[in-house]
Design a protein around this motif. Structure first.
Motif, PDB file in Angstrom:
ATOM      1  N   TYR A  98      26.412  -3.755  43.162  1.00 50.72           N
ATOM      2  CA  TYR A  98      27.133  -3.423  44.387  1.00 50.72           C
ATOM      3  C   TYR A  98      27.435  -1.934  44.426  1.00 50.72           C
ATOM      4  CZ  TYR A  98      30.597  -3.961  48.121  1.00 50.72           C
ATOM      5  OH  TYR A  98      31.296  -3.877  49.294  1.00 50.72           O
ATOM      6  N   LEU A  99      27.923  -1.432  43.291  1.00 54.72           N
ATOM      7  CA  LEU A  99      28.239  -0.009  43.234  1.00 54.72           C
ATOM      8  C   LEU A  99      26.983   0.847  43.315  1.00 54.72           C
ATOM      9  CD1 LEU A  99      31.036  -0.043  40.483  1.00 54.72           C
ATOM     10  CD2 LEU A  99      31.317   0.176  42.947  1.00 54.72           C
ATOM     11  N   TYR A 105      23.784   4.573  49.580  1.00 51.80           N
ATOM     12  CA  TYR A 105      24.041   4.768  51.000  1.00 51.80           C
ATOM     13  C   TYR A 105      25.142   5.753  51.350  1.00 51.80           C
ATOM     14  CZ  TYR A 105      20.550   1.460  52.429  1.00 51.80           C
ATOM     15  OH  TYR A 105      19.346   0.855  52.667  1.00 51.80           O
ATOM     16  N   TYR A 106      26.006   6.088  50.400  1.00 49.76           N
ATOM     17  CA  TYR A 106      27.031   7.082  50.711  1.00 49.76           C
ATOM     18  C   TYR A 106      26.552   8.428  50.191  1.00 49.76           C
ATOM     19  CZ  TYR A 106      30.026   3.225  52.050  1.00 49.76           C
ATOM     20  OH  TYR A 106      30.540   2.123  52.676  1.00 49.76           O
ATOM     21  N   PRO A 107      26.234   9.335  51.089  1.00 51.00           N
ATOM     22  CA  PRO A 107      25.601  10.596  50.689  1.00 51.00           C
ATOM     23  C   PRO A 107      26.428  11.433  49.719  1.00 51.00           C
ATOM     24  CG  PRO A 107      25.737  10.435  53.089  1.00 51.00           C
ATOM     25  CD  PRO A 107      26.458   9.277  52.546  1.00 51.00           C
ATOM     26  N   HIS A 108      27.758  11.278  49.768  1.00 50.94           N
ATOM     27  CA  HIS A 108      28.564  12.141  48.914  1.00 50.94           C
ATOM     28  C   HIS A 108      29.134  11.389  47.718  1.00 50.94           C
ATOM     29  CE1 HIS A 108      28.318  14.886  52.266  1.00 50.94           C
ATOM     30  NE2 HIS A 108      28.742  13.933  53.056  1.00 50.94           N
ATOM     31  N   TRP A 109      28.526  10.274  47.413  1.00 53.92           N
ATOM     32  CA  TRP A 109      29.037   9.396  46.345  1.00 53.92           C
ATOM     33  C   TRP A 109      29.289  10.154  45.048  1.00 53.92           C
ATOM     34  CZ3 TRP A 109      30.759   4.491  46.215  1.00 53.92           C
ATOM     35  CH2 TRP A 109      30.837   3.837  44.965  1.00 53.92           C
ATOM     36  N   ASP A 110      30.469   9.919  44.468  1.00 49.53           N
ATOM     37  CA  ASP A 110      30.833  10.567  43.211  1.00 49.53           C
ATOM     38  C   ASP A 110      30.750   9.522  42.089  1.00 49.53           C
ATOM     39  OD1 ASP A 110      32.090  11.742  41.038  1.00 49.53           O
ATOM     40  OD2 ASP A 110      33.663  12.671  42.236  1.00 49.53           O
ATOM     41  N   ALA A 111      29.622   9.541  41.381  1.00 48.29           N
ATOM     42  CA  ALA A 111      29.409   8.523  40.342  1.00 48.29           C
ATOM     43  C   ALA A 111      30.421   8.650  39.220  1.00 48.29           C
ATOM     44  CB  ALA A 111      27.989   8.635  39.792  1.00 48.29           C
ATOM     45  N   GLN A 115      32.890   5.716  37.907  1.00 44.28           N
ATOM     46  CA  GLN A 115      32.927   5.331  36.493  1.00 44.28           C
ATOM     47  C   GLN A 115      34.352   5.371  35.962  1.00 44.28           C
ATOM     48  OE1 GLN A 115      30.542   4.174  34.639  1.00 44.28           O
ATOM     49  NE2 GLN A 115      31.740   4.136  32.755  1.00 44.28           N
ATOM     50  N   GLU A 116      35.036   6.479  36.252  1.00 41.25           N
ATOM     51  CA  GLU A 116      36.433   6.647  35.811  1.00 41.25           C
ATOM     52  C   GLU A 116      37.321   5.526  36.291  1.00 41.25           C
ATOM     53  OE1 GLU A 116      36.776  11.258  36.328  1.00 41.25           O
ATOM     54  OE2 GLU A 116      38.714  10.293  36.729  1.00 41.25           O
ATOM     55  N   LEU A 117      37.195   5.220  37.585  1.00 43.64           N
ATOM     56  CA  LEU A 117      38.049   4.192  38.178  1.00 43.64           C
ATOM     57  C   LEU A 117      37.711   2.812  37.627  1.00 43.64           C
ATOM     58  CD1 LEU A 117      38.172   5.391  41.882  1.00 43.64           C
ATOM     59  CD2 LEU A 117      40.005   5.473  40.205  1.00 43.64           C
ATOM     60  N   THR A 141      36.703  -2.738  46.226  1.00 47.76           N
ATOM     61  CA  THR A 141      36.719  -2.055  47.526  1.00 47.76           C
ATOM     62  C   THR A 141      37.421  -0.716  47.427  1.00 47.76           C
ATOM     63  OG1 THR A 141      38.685  -3.287  48.147  1.00 47.76           O
ATOM     64  CG2 THR A 141      36.612  -4.113  48.958  1.00 47.76           C
ATOM     65  N   ILE A 142      38.444  -0.635  46.571  1.00 46.76           N
ATOM     66  CA  ILE A 142      39.150   0.636  46.415  1.00 46.76           C
ATOM     67  C   ILE A 142      38.236   1.667  45.760  1.00 46.76           C
ATOM     68  CG2 ILE A 142      41.018   1.795  45.163  1.00 46.76           C
ATOM     69  CD1 ILE A 142      42.647  -0.798  45.572  1.00 46.76           C
ATOM     70  N   ILE A 143      37.500   1.227  44.749  1.00 48.88           N
ATOM     71  CA  ILE A 143      36.592   2.157  44.078  1.00 48.88           C
ATOM     72  C   ILE A 143      35.552   2.686  45.051  1.00 48.88           C
ATOM     73  CG2 ILE A 143      34.811   2.374  42.298  1.00 48.88           C
ATOM     74  CD1 ILE A 143      36.364   0.399  40.619  1.00 48.88           C
ATOM     75  N   VAL A 144      34.978   1.787  45.838  1.00 49.85           N
ATOM     76  CA  VAL A 144      33.967   2.229  46.805  1.00 49.85           C
ATOM     77  C   VAL A 144      34.573   3.219  47.792  1.00 49.85           C
ATOM     78  CG1 VAL A 144      32.496   1.501  48.725  1.00 49.85           C
ATOM     79  CG2 VAL A 144      32.529   0.177  46.629  1.00 49.85           C
ATOM     80  N   ALA A 145      35.770   2.914  48.261  1.00 47.05           N
ATOM     81  CA  ALA A 145      36.413   3.805  49.235  1.00 47.05           C
ATOM     82  C   ALA A 145      36.650   5.183  48.649  1.00 47.05           C
ATOM     83  CB  ALA A 145      37.739   3.193  49.688  1.00 47.05           C
TER      84      ALA A 145
END
Lengths: 291, 218, 119
Positions: A98-99, A105-111, A115-117, A141-145
């Motif tokens: 899922y992650l 799909y999220y262009p600015h995703w911070d991997a 990971q930290e969260l 959902t919080i991590i994705v947000a």
């Protein structure tokens, strides 16, 4: 950057889930979206992020329509409540899958942040979504947000299923991220009082319509609960905007929303008290109570 | 963004291909176990048949389930409907192309009648896989509207393909011979192509229009 | 500054009052830097804009001033200004309600003065 909708309508048959809503969301604010169940919160959020087509009206980001617009959608993130049921077919998906899809799909995703969260929440990434508890689903959902790093991030009931300590953790994380990046967050929640301190502006929906958008502190400054003997109260609040009168015997309590310059007539024998956001909300969106 | 979208679908295509390969491998092993040592090359040459069957099977199931799993998911994550539509199509074509290329290589490299017959059957196999994908997708769309009916048709279809697969496994090298007994290959290919055009077009149109109106409910 | 926030008053007012109280108690000295809005927000889990509103209130009253690029500082004479302000509002915030309550209970001015003398 501004996310706007003008005259937005969404109907399901005869039901107006969203009824001519005009809203402007600005960059760098934390908004709260509150309303009773069925008021249209989730529908509104879905429309704003082009996840559902609107029946009428348009959602624009800096003037450009959001619908089917990849560029605009890259600035938005709607992390909704995950309701994993056998029908959705997503139950078999593992958390890390899922992650991973989110990271595509999220262009600015911070991997790194994801990971930290994940570690902070002790989330079992190899587990399938259907095996997760409600609290853990909320955490996903919080991590994705947060990790999406989207300019406008929408969270639908992010703290549902989280215990008090986890909720507190969430608000702190939210504020930290907000302070660091100035992203706009729109949070729909039922736990109003807890969220009130964290919100800058509140958007109140009632039966599909926009009741008000107001700076929280300004709203708290302008709302007063006036109580006492019924006729004294009526006299004290004459000419003012009154809501949700509650009567019991000879006594009466009303909620007053003061406009700039207005004041309650305190020469009358009444008690004037400030109100919490939650109480204001109930006064505006609840029904009259006659005891 | 286009690149991102393709990344997702490419990965999904690889997973599908892996399913096909897995099935092919399984069938290969099963056939090999029951065959004489001299017959082993012949068994090997049937791999493309197994691969096609496996991919067809995988395509039916995946194209069916994608409507309720991955499509709403990527829409929820900000994919446009256009991207989802084209990505879905691209993914299927990728799987079919990969299977076809692999089969082609195998049959070109290995000598023998079976390989030669196989090569002539290749277009039909490709059509079969494309058809399977379109059918699976149509079933998926059907399922969304009428649950029971969708499941029923899927079960029937899977049964048919499964039967076809087992026939293939059992009569492997004689597959081509079997077919030629049923009529001119050209005719079959033409029928297959027509069927695919019809169903394929129906599937694409329906997928496109339902995607546009789709509401995401996770 | 480690008091808890209460529900009975606007948060930004509580923030500004807390800073004032700290100045009075010598926890924050004149010309010293005050915690930033982000720090306050983190400390109390509140929106930075709200914390900022409380701080700006004090800036408007001249109790704090801004050093560009660095942050907010306690102004010279802030202590005096706060004492003056609170003495002035003492009448409205504490005296007037006291008199009103006394009146509704039927306590006369003389009785009230006697009560105060005895304390």
């Amino acid at each position: 950057m501004k996310l706007q909708c003008t005259d937005l309508v969404k109907t399901y048959g005869t039901l107006h889930a969203v009824d001519h809503i005009a809203l402007t969301l600005e960059q760098g604010k934390i908004y709260g979206l509150i309303g009773r169940n069925g008021a249209g919160k989730t529908t509104l959020l879905s429309l704003l992020t082009a996840q559902n087509p609107a029946t009428a009206g348009e959602v624009t980001l800096d003037g450009a329509p959001v619908w089917e617009n990849r560029e605009a959608l890259g600035h938005l993130c709607f992390s909704r409540e995950l309701n994993i049921s056998p029908e959705t077919g997503l139950g078999n998906l593992k958390v890390k899958e899922y992650l991973r899809i989110a990271s595509i799909y999220y262009p600015h995703w911070d991997a790194g942040m994801a990971q930290e969260l994940t570690e902070l929440f002790c989330l079992p990434v190899k587990k399938k979504l259907q095996k997760l508890s409600k609290g853990m689903l909320s955490m996903v959902t919080i991590i994705v947000a947060l990790a999406s790093k989207a300019d406008f991030t929408f969270l639908d009931e992010p703290v549902a299923g989280l215990d008090v300590v986890a909720r507190d953790q969430f608000y702190k994380l939210l504020l930290e991220e907000y302070s660091a990046t100035g992203r706009t967050f729109v949070i729909s929640t039922h736990i109003i009082e807890e969220a009130a301190d964290v919100l800058e502006e509140v958007i109140i929906l009632r039966e599909g319509k926009l009741l008000m958008t107001e700076n929280v502190q300004d709203l708290l400054d302008s709302a007063r609960y006036v109580s006492g003997k019924a006729d004294e109260v009526d006299a004290a609040v004459r000419g003012l905007e009154v809501h949700h009168a509650e009567s019991m015997g000879r006594s009466k309590g009303v909620t007053v929303l003061l406009k700039p310059g207005e004041a309650v007539d305190e020469s009358r024998e009444v008690t004037v008290q400030p109100m919490s956001l939650q109480k204001i909300f109930v006064a505006l969106c609840g029904e009259e109570v006659q005891v | 963004m286009k690149g991102r979208n393709l990344r997702f679908w490419r990965r999904y295509a690889l997973e599908l291909l892996a399913v096909g390969l897995g099935v092919a491998f399984f069938c290969l092993v099963v056939s090999a176990l029951g065959a004489q040592p001299e017959a082993l090359p012949g068994v090997l040459m049937c791999t493309p048949y197994y691969l096609s069957m496996g991919c067809a099977f995988g395509l039916i199931l995946c194209c069916f389930s994608i409507h309720i799993s991955y499509l709403p998911l990527i829409l929820a994550m900000g994919s446009t409907r256009r991207e989802a539509f084209w990505g879905f199509l691209w993914c299927r074509l990728l799987v079919v192309a990969a299977a076809a290329v692999l089969s082609l290589f195998l049959w070109l490299l290995l000598p023998g009648d079976v390989a030669r017959d196989g090569l002539t059957l290749l277009p039909l196999l490709v059509l079969l896989m494309l058809l399977a994908a379109s059918l699976g997708s149509l079933m998926g769309l059907l399922y969304q509207r009428w649950r029971g009916l969708g499941i029923l048709v899927l079960a029937v279809l899977s049964g048919v393909v499964g039967a076809g697969a087992s026939i293939t496994v059992m009569s492997s090298s004689r597959g081509a011979a079997l077919f030629s007994r049923l009529g001119p290959l050209g005719a079959w290919t033409a029928v297959g192509a027509a069927l695919w055009l019809l169903l394929g077009a129906a599937d694409l149109l329906l997928t496109r229009s339902t995607l546009r109106r789709r509401e995401v409910k996770l | 500054m480690k008091e808890q926030l209460t529900e009975s008053k606007s948060i930004y007012l509580q923030i500004s009052e807390m800073i004032e109280t700290d100045i009075l108690r010598g926890i924050l000295l004149e010309e010293e830097q005050v915690p930033s809005t982000n720090e306050l927000a983190r400390l109390y889990t509140i929106n930075p804009a709200t914390a900022g509103k409380g701080v700006n209130l004090l800036v408007e009253e001249g109790i704090l001033y801004k050093k560009r690029g660095i942050g907010m500082f306690v102004a010279a004479g802030a202590r005096e200004a706060i004492l003056k302000k609170r003495r002035k509002s003492f009448e409205e915030t504490h005296l007037a309600p006291l008199l009103r309550e006394a009146e509704s209970l039927g306590i006369t001015r003389e009785e009230l003065i006697a009560m105060i003398r005895e304390k």
